[in-house]
Design an enzyme around this catalytic site. Structure first.
Site, mmCIF file in Angstrom:
data_model
loop_
_atom_site.group_PDB
_atom_site.id
_atom_site.type_symbol
_atom_site.label_atom_id
_atom_site.label_comp_id
_atom_site.label_asym_id
_atom_site.label_seq_id
_atom_site.Cartn_x
_atom_site.Cartn_y
_atom_site.Cartn_z
ATOM 1 N N GLU A 32 0.864 -1.172 0.000
ATOM 2 C CA GLU A 32 0.000 0.000 0.000
ATOM 3 C C GLU A 32 0.905 1.227 0.000
ATOM 4 O O GLU A 32 1.748 1.356 0.901
ATOM 5 C CB GLU A 32 -0.882 -0.028 1.259
ATOM 6 C CG GLU A 32 -2.006 0.943 1.190
ATOM 7 C CD GLU A 32 -2.917 0.848 2.411
ATOM 8 O OE1 GLU A 32 -3.719 1.765 2.595
ATOM 9 O OE2 GLU A 32 -2.818 -0.117 3.183
ATOM 10 N N ARG A 257 3.864 -12.976 10.052
ATOM 11 C CA ARG A 257 4.513 -11.668 9.918
ATOM 12 C C ARG A 257 5.858 -11.701 10.614
ATOM 13 O O ARG A 257 6.062 -12.454 11.561
ATOM 14 C CB ARG A 257 3.680 -10.594 10.621
ATOM 15 C CG ARG A 257 2.546 -10.038 9.834
ATOM 16 C CD ARG A 257 1.783 -9.061 10.699
ATOM 17 N NE ARG A 257 2.210 -7.689 10.468
ATOM 18 C CZ ARG A 257 1.727 -6.938 9.478
ATOM 19 N NH1 ARG A 257 0.832 -7.414 8.645
ATOM 20 N NH2 ARG A 257 2.127 -5.694 9.326
ATOM 21 N N LYS A 267 3.709 0.694 9.704
ATOM 22 C CA LYS A 267 3.856 1.978 9.033
ATOM 23 C C LYS A 267 3.254 3.115 9.844
ATOM 24 O O LYS A 267 3.751 4.219 9.822
ATOM 25 C CB LYS A 267 3.184 1.914 7.658
ATOM 26 C CG LYS A 267 4.124 1.474 6.568
ATOM 27 C CD LYS A 267 3.423 1.430 5.232
ATOM 28 C CE LYS A 267 2.588 0.203 5.095
ATOM 29 N NZ LYS A 267 2.002 0.016 3.778
#
Ligand code: ATP
Ligand code: MG
Length: 548
Positions: A32, A257, A267
């Site tokens: 993203e 993850r 982020k």
């Protein structure tokens, strides 16, 4: 990822190939563009690009810009730069999720026409209230709205007739499902916000769970690899693929993850540090971003080695940041040339050495790489040594310079300590020594000199700034903080200690930006790309990492 290694994702793919479901493996990496890539993304992209490579397949790069908020072309460019830096390439397969908005909209209309989706007018508060719980199904008063009515409303939503939050489009799936993602999830919502590529063309935006499987299927992705938090969304992913008329049937596979000690990989947290000037931008050398690691002096090879060593698993875990440091230390130990820097210089005068003589000593550039050769380092009567290499009152087993003692100057003379001249405040002004000019760089036969210290000619040494970077946070597990604390409370106040007036070898004045060295006896350093004449500590020489 080493191409000969295997993991559970490859096992699934092998199954699909054996069953004739997959001919050519086709993956995608879908960042993203709302921030810079961090090392967690690196794990994902190595899995995506690496898996494609292992199977002789291809991997697309797709900007997941479905959500219009906070997306920016600055990030789009940076993401591409970082992936290339790591050595991966998507050739001409670069896409934007937003390029599929029209097609996604058509598929939504088709769902409505089939009775698989409807326009709902619950307010966000009501939506929450009616969600139900494990024993009670959700309530959706609008689910039996006739298809023509939903279609009309949906078209008018697109035309901008309604305010935000007034209507949503929902899939008609199962209000009683034990998986809340299946309780008639929202597919579209109204947002009056400018999109970084589409401008104001759209005021309705598809939700990730609807857009993502469609994008995958339109690109004919065979295996959609993502992190574990999407596992509960897989039934919805499959539902969308099944109920929409799309050209392929991608399979979603989830992996754990990456979490690393003493840092945060989100982020949102990283952006906060940047926007509040807690760090010096996304590429601050303490950031776990790829651009931060690059500026710090990490090599792509060391990062890929790290990703390879942690492997691909299905269970979440916390990786010791010491392993990442270990990987770069090992890489630079093999590749970085050695240079001399004196962080805390004190003047040393060799009384029996001629005043205006310069002599050059050959010093090995890299003992691990004979091809790196040697360089000439100038020597003069006045030199600098590091204050830590001298002790007026030496502790036991101190083999460096002490009153009356002898020490070897690296690749040069043996010197014997004489007078110590002090400043008025009691600090050391200069140390006088005599050199064994006869023995020179040879080994004396009558005595043993144990210590070796580094030095620089006072006349030729240059000045520089060094920043001793360290871990950004003091707490190991930043995912498990006390409730009354914020992650900001755990910033390491010693994470960037600036040292000015460092003396460096003359040749370092010509170092290229980003060039890496071992400063002998100190650590690995990279010439900073932003601040002039500054060297960043990548990592110290001492390895604290203990394999488990
Ligand atoms: P963040 O929480 O940092 O905002 P994100 O998942 O929202 O991360 P995306 O840009 O959507 O960021 O991620 C692109 C891809 O990278 C996704 O497939 C995501 O699963 C993966 N990814 C993100 N963070 C990690 C991580 N820490 N470990 C492994 N994969 C990750
Ligand atoms: Mg995301």
């Amino acid at each position: 990822m080493a191409e000969n290694t295997s993991n559970f994702i490859h096992d699934f793919i092998d199954e699909d190939i054996a069953a004739g479901k997959t001919e050519k493996v086709h993956t995608r990496f879908p960042p993203e563009p709302n921030g810079y890539l961090h090392i967690g993304h690196c794990k994902a992209l190595v899995i995506d690009f690496g898996t494609a490579k292992k199977y002789g397949g291809i991997c697309n790069l797709r900007m997941d810009d479905t959500n219009p908020a906070k997306e920016d072309t600055e990030y789009v460019d940076a993401i591409q730069e970082d992936i290339h830096w790591l050595g991966f390439d998507w050739e001409d397969r670069f896409f934007y999720g937003s390029d599929y908005f029209e097609k996604t909209y058509e598929l939504a209309e088709a769902l409505i026409k089939k009775g698989d989706a409807y326009v709902c007018e619950l307010t966000p508060e009501q939506f929450k209230e009616y969600r139900g719980d494990l024993t009670h199904p959700a309530i959706s008063p609008f689910r039996d709205r006739p298809a023509e009515e939903s279609l009309d409303l949906f078209r008018r939503m697109r035309a901008g007739e309604f305010p935000e939050g007034k209507y949503t489009l929902r899939a008609k799936i199962d209000l009683a499902s034990g998986n809340f993602n299946m309780r008639d999830p929202v597919l579209y919502r109204i947002r009056y916000i400018e999109h970084h590529r589409q401008g104001t063309k759209w005021c309705i935006f598809p939700m990730y769970d609807f857009a993502h499987p469609i994008q995958d299927a339109l690109e004919c992705i065979t295996h959609s690899l993502c992190s574990l938090e999407y596992e509960d969304h897989r039934p919805l992913y499959n539902w969308v693929i099944e109920h929409c008329d799309v050209p392929s049937t991608p399979r979603q596979i989830e992996f754990a993850r990456l979490n690393i000690t003493n840092t945060v990989l989100s982020k949102r947290y990283l952006r906060y540090l940047v926007e509040n000037n807690i760090v010096d931008g996304w590429d601050d050398p303490r950031m776990p971003t790829l651009c931060g690691l690059r500026r710090r002096g990490y090599t792509p090879e060391s990062i890929l080695d790290f990703i390879d060593r942690i492997g691909v698993s299905k269970a979440n875990s916390m990786v010791d940041i010491g392993l990442l440091e270990h990987c770069v230390r090992e890489d630079l130990n093999n590749r970085a040339q050695r240079r001399i820097a004196v962080l805390k210089p004190i003047k040393l005068i060799i009384d029996n050495y001629p005043e205006d003589k310069t002599e050059y000593f050959d010093i090995t550039n890299n003992p691990n790489d004979p091809e790196a050769g040697t360089r000439k380092v100038p020597f003069t009567k006045e030199i600098y040594i590091d204050a830590d290499d001298f002790a007026e009152v030496p502790p036991p087993k101190f083999f460096r310079l002490k009153p009356g003692g002898e020490v070897r100057l690296m690749s040069s003379y043996i010197i014997k300590c004489g007078d110590i001249v002090k400043n008025e405040d009691g600090s050391i002004k200069e140390i006088h020594c005599t050199a064994d000019l006869e023995v020179g760089t040879g080994t004396p036969t009558d005595r043993k000199v144990k210590g070796t210290i580094h030095w620089l000619s006072a006349e030729y040494a240059q000045d520089a700034t060094v920043v001793m970077y360290d871990r950004l946070f003091t707490e190991e597990n930043m995912n498990d903080l006390p409730e009354d604390k914020s992650y900001i409370d755990f910033l390491n106040p010693e994470s960037a200690v600036k040292v000015e007036n460092v003396k460096i070898e003359p040749s370092l004045a010509e170092a290229a930006n980003g060039e890496k060295f071992q400063f002998v006896r100190i650590g690995y350093f990279a010439k900073d790309t932003k601040n002039e004449n500054t060297f960043n500590r990548v990592v110290s020489l001492k390895d604290s990492y203990k394999p488990q």
